[in-house]
Design a protein around this motif. Structure first.
Motif, mmCIF file in Angstrom:
data_model
loop_
_atom_site.group_PDB
_atom_site.id
_atom_site.type_symbol
_atom_site.label_atom_id
_atom_site.label_comp_id
_atom_site.label_asym_id
_atom_site.label_seq_id
_atom_site.Cartn_x
_atom_site.Cartn_y
_atom_site.Cartn_z
ATOM 1 N N GLN A 354 0.831 -1.203 0.000
ATOM 2 C CA GLN A 354 0.000 0.000 0.000
ATOM 3 C C GLN A 354 0.868 1.255 0.000
ATOM 4 O OE1 GLN A 354 -2.961 0.025 3.153
ATOM 5 N NE2 GLN A 354 -3.131 -2.202 3.095
ATOM 6 N N LEU A 355 1.898 1.231 0.837
ATOM 7 C CA LEU A 355 2.802 2.378 0.933
ATOM 8 C C LEU A 355 3.539 2.609 -0.384
ATOM 9 C CD1 LEU A 355 4.401 4.581 2.357
ATOM 10 C CD2 LEU A 355 5.766 2.805 3.488
ATOM 11 N N ASN A 356 4.013 1.532 -0.989
ATOM 12 C CA ASN A 356 4.759 1.637 -2.248
ATOM 13 C C ASN A 356 3.936 2.324 -3.326
ATOM 14 O OD1 ASN A 356 7.187 1.261 -3.461
ATOM 15 N ND2 ASN A 356 7.092 -0.951 -3.511
ATOM 16 N N LYS A 357 2.639 2.008 -3.383
ATOM 17 C CA LYS A 357 1.760 2.590 -4.396
ATOM 18 C C LYS A 357 1.577 4.090 -4.215
ATOM 19 C CE LYS A 357 -2.128 0.572 -5.292
ATOM 20 N NZ LYS A 357 -3.417 -0.135 -5.056
ATOM 21 N N ARG A 358 1.788 4.584 -2.995
ATOM 22 C CA ARG A 358 1.510 5.994 -2.711
ATOM 23 C C ARG A 358 2.770 6.855 -2.606
ATOM 24 N NH1 ARG A 358 -2.254 2.686 -0.643
ATOM 25 N NH2 ARG A 358 -4.450 3.334 -0.636
ATOM 26 N N LEU A 359 3.926 6.264 -2.820
ATOM 27 C CA LEU A 359 5.174 7.030 -2.685
ATOM 28 C C LEU A 359 5.206 8.234 -3.630
ATOM 29 C CD1 LEU A 359 7.903 4.253 -2.252
ATOM 30 C CD2 LEU A 359 7.003 5.816 -0.509
ATOM 31 N N GLY A 360 4.747 8.033 -4.860
ATOM 32 C CA GLY A 360 4.735 9.137 -5.826
ATOM 33 C C GLY A 360 3.894 10.303 -5.348
ATOM 34 N N SER A 361 2.715 9.998 -4.783
ATOM 35 C CA SER A 361 1.823 11.055 -4.276
ATOM 36 C C SER A 361 2.442 11.774 -3.084
ATOM 37 C CB SER A 361 0.476 10.455 -3.872
ATOM 38 O OG SER A 361 -0.153 9.860 -4.982
ATOM 39 N N ILE A 362 3.172 11.023 -2.246
ATOM 40 C CA ILE A 362 3.861 11.639 -1.098
ATOM 41 C C ILE A 362 4.899 12.635 -1.593
ATOM 42 C CG2 ILE A 362 5.408 11.208 0.851
ATOM 43 C CD1 ILE A 362 4.056 8.409 1.080
ATOM 44 N N TYR A 363 5.706 12.222 -2.584
ATOM 45 C CA TYR A 363 6.773 13.082 -3.097
ATOM 46 C C TYR A 363 6.224 14.280 -3.870
ATOM 47 C CZ TYR A 363 9.784 9.076 -1.992
ATOM 48 O OH TYR A 363 10.436 8.056 -1.356
ATOM 49 N N ASP A 364 5.033 14.131 -4.456
ATOM 50 C CA ASP A 364 4.416 15.272 -5.150
ATOM 51 C C ASP A 364 4.159 16.417 -4.181
ATOM 52 O OD1 ASP A 364 4.425 14.013 -7.578
ATOM 53 O OD2 ASP A 364 2.333 13.343 -7.480
#
Length: 544
Positions: A354-364
């Motif tokens: 779940q975390l891996n899928k959201r890493l891009g959104s976190i960095y945005d």
């Protein structure tokens, strides 16, 4: 819509000037007289001044003591004025294009005149619609946009066929651009009609949403007329759905009969299915669905308004008794749910996936969290991707032996506690499924922490609430002999701390969550299998 004389007067002058601008352009086309186009451009300053005059009067009308409805009424005047100014700007663009044309003969004037007649009709209806006690005229203004679009689209199709002949292509393209501009003017009329409707119903609303609401209300036993309908903004979900409370103008401002939710069809189909599933598995915990409407890729739900307060609101009460009682009732309710829905199937929450899928959104939102293996001297800080990769190896062997039916988006604002009946209700149920109970508990713990209330007393209540949820989960784990609770909870908390930063713009608060999430993962991957068996989450993680 309430008549506010200073604003209404300025708006009427604005409408008159735009009508003159439109008529002069039409006269220029009829007579094929380009000098009239220059005359239409002379109206621009008058229109600009009328618009600014209205905005200035609106600013002067605002009062700190104004009620919500008064402020909305002023905003709707501003919205209508801005929409009309946009229409005027399109007319100005159209005028420049007409002036550049070598000949006006190629323009098929009939469809243009038909569209202009619709624009004129819409402009002439605005004052009457504002003064009317019914919404009928405002809806008529909105519908004119469809008529204008149809007229322009039919002629544009003819132009496309003519373009294929390869003759007079430049003139045909210019004529097409003119029709496109006229078509876009219909959008301005639509916005004007929506502004009038919004002032009457008590919240900014688009016509398709209003029509969906009307269709939904027709299925309610409680009949609401157009004049009696009031809606109250209840916010917007992180999935983009808008939520409104529906009530009557004759009742108290906050008396709500139902909740109206609109958004992407897929999301609302999932929520409807989730609600229905909860009714089967644990009746009484979810609201009753009154109506479901769909149109294209959009849909709407009208469902029961649940009394009580969400836990983020309970947290702000100075007296802690409702918060404590609410948490205790929540824990007892969860025990009942888990006992009722428990199935003998192992499940893994896959927190790291779940975390891996959201890493891009976190960095945005927080690009500074994307360290990519920072090194200072001999000390190297691994990237978040590397930490997740290592933690995934630990998680592969972790499963809860008996899954239970979980909420799936267990945030403080999705749980309602009614202190009068001492009952818990759930809302926003589109992610409900059979899963590890730690998924819900870890999400709830961090949803308390991420609240942006920073006074010391509130932060203490947040920490105590987080610790109480953790202890409740720990006791339940012992009861069912769940040996991996601490490890799965640490991974769940890490996942939620890190992914929640994408909803928090306060840098210090986001950094705190980021560091807590990294700390938990770093701590786990440094332990061997024997050490992990005795691992306990440090309760300092719940405090600032």
């Amino acid at each position: 819509m309430k008549i506010l004389p200073p604003l209404y007067e300025a708006l009427r002058f604005l409408i008159l000037d735009i009508q003159k601008q439109l008529q002069t352009i039409q006269d220029g086309l009829e007579r094929e007289d380009p000098t009239l186009f220059d005359k239409s451009l002379e109206r621009i300053d008058y229109i600009e001044n009328a618009h600014i005059n209205l905005l200035n009067r609106a600013g002067a009308t605002y009062c700190a003591d104004s009620c919500r409805n008064e402020r909305l009424n002023i905003q709707c005047y501003e919205h209508i004025s801005t929409s009309l100014k946009a229409l005027s700007s399109r007319l100005q663009e159209l005028t420049y294009q007409l002036k550049q044309m070598k000949s006006l003969k190629l323009i098929q004037k009939k469809p243009v005149y038909q569209a202009f007649d619709s624009l004129n009709k819409g402009l002439s209806l605005i004052s009457a619609a504002i003064e009317s006690e019914s919404l009928g005229l405002a809806i008529d203004i909105c519908r004119l946009q469809v008529r204008i679009d149809k007229t322009c689209d039919q002629q544009l199709d003819k132009y496309k066929k003519s373009l294929k002949t390869g003759q007079q292509t430049e003139a045909l393209l210019q004529a097409s651009f003119i029709l496109k501009d006229v078509s876009i003017m219909g959008q301005a009329l639509l916005r004007v009609g929506e502004g009038i409707i919004s002032a009457n119903v008590g919240q900014f609303i688009q016509i398709d949403r209003y029509q969906a609401l009307e269709a939904s209300l027709s299925e309610l036993d409680h009949q609401l007329s157009q004049n009696d309908l009031k809606i109250h903004s209840m916010g917007e979900t992180k999935s983009g759905c808008t939520i409104s409370g529906v009530g009557t103008a004759s009742e108290a401002e906050h008396s709500i009969l139902a909740i109206f939710k609109e958004g992407k069809k897929r999301k609302l189909q999932e929520e409807k299915a989730g609600i229905e599933s909860w009714h089967q598995k644990f009746p009484g915990i979810a609201p009753e669905v009154y109506s479901y409407q769909k149109q294209g890729d959009k849909a709407s739900l009208l469902f029961e308004y649940l009394t009580g307060q969400t836990f983020d609101k309970l947290l702000l009460e100075k007296d802690n008794k409702h918060l404590k009682k609410g948490l205790n009732t929540l824990f007892n309710t969860l025990l009942d749910i888990w006992q009722t829905t428990r199935i003998k199937e192992p499940r893994s929450a896959d927190f790291m996936r779940q975390l891996n899928k959201r890493l891009g959104s976190i960095y945005d939102v927080h690009p500074n969290f994307n360290l990519k293996g920072l090194q200072i001297g001999n000390v190297k800080q691994p990237s978040l991707e590397k930490l997740v990769e290592e933690a995934e190896k630990i998680e592969r062997d972790l499963q809860v032996p008996n899954a239970v039916y979980i909420h799936g988006d267990f945030n403080t604002d999705n749980i309602i506690y009614d202190a009068l009946t001492d009952q818990i209700s759930f809302i926003d149920l589109h992610r409900s499924e059979y899963m590890d109970y730690v998924q819900d508990l870890s999400v709830l713990i961090v949803s308390f922490y991420r609240l942006t209330y920073f006074d010391p007393d509130t932060r203490k209540r947040i920490a105590r609430s987080m610790e109480a949820i953790y202890d409740f989960g720990h006791d339940y784990a012992e009861q069912i002999r769940d040996r991996d609770y601490e490890i799965r909870m640490a991974l769940g908390l890490a996942r939620s701390f890190l992914t929640s930063t994408r909803f928090v713009l306060d840098q210090e608060h986001a950094k705190s969550m980021h560091h807590k999430g990294r700390f938990l993962i770093e701590q786990l991957i440094q332990l061997d299998k024997t050490q992990r068996k005795n691992y306990m989450i440090p309760k300092e993680i719940f405090h600032d």
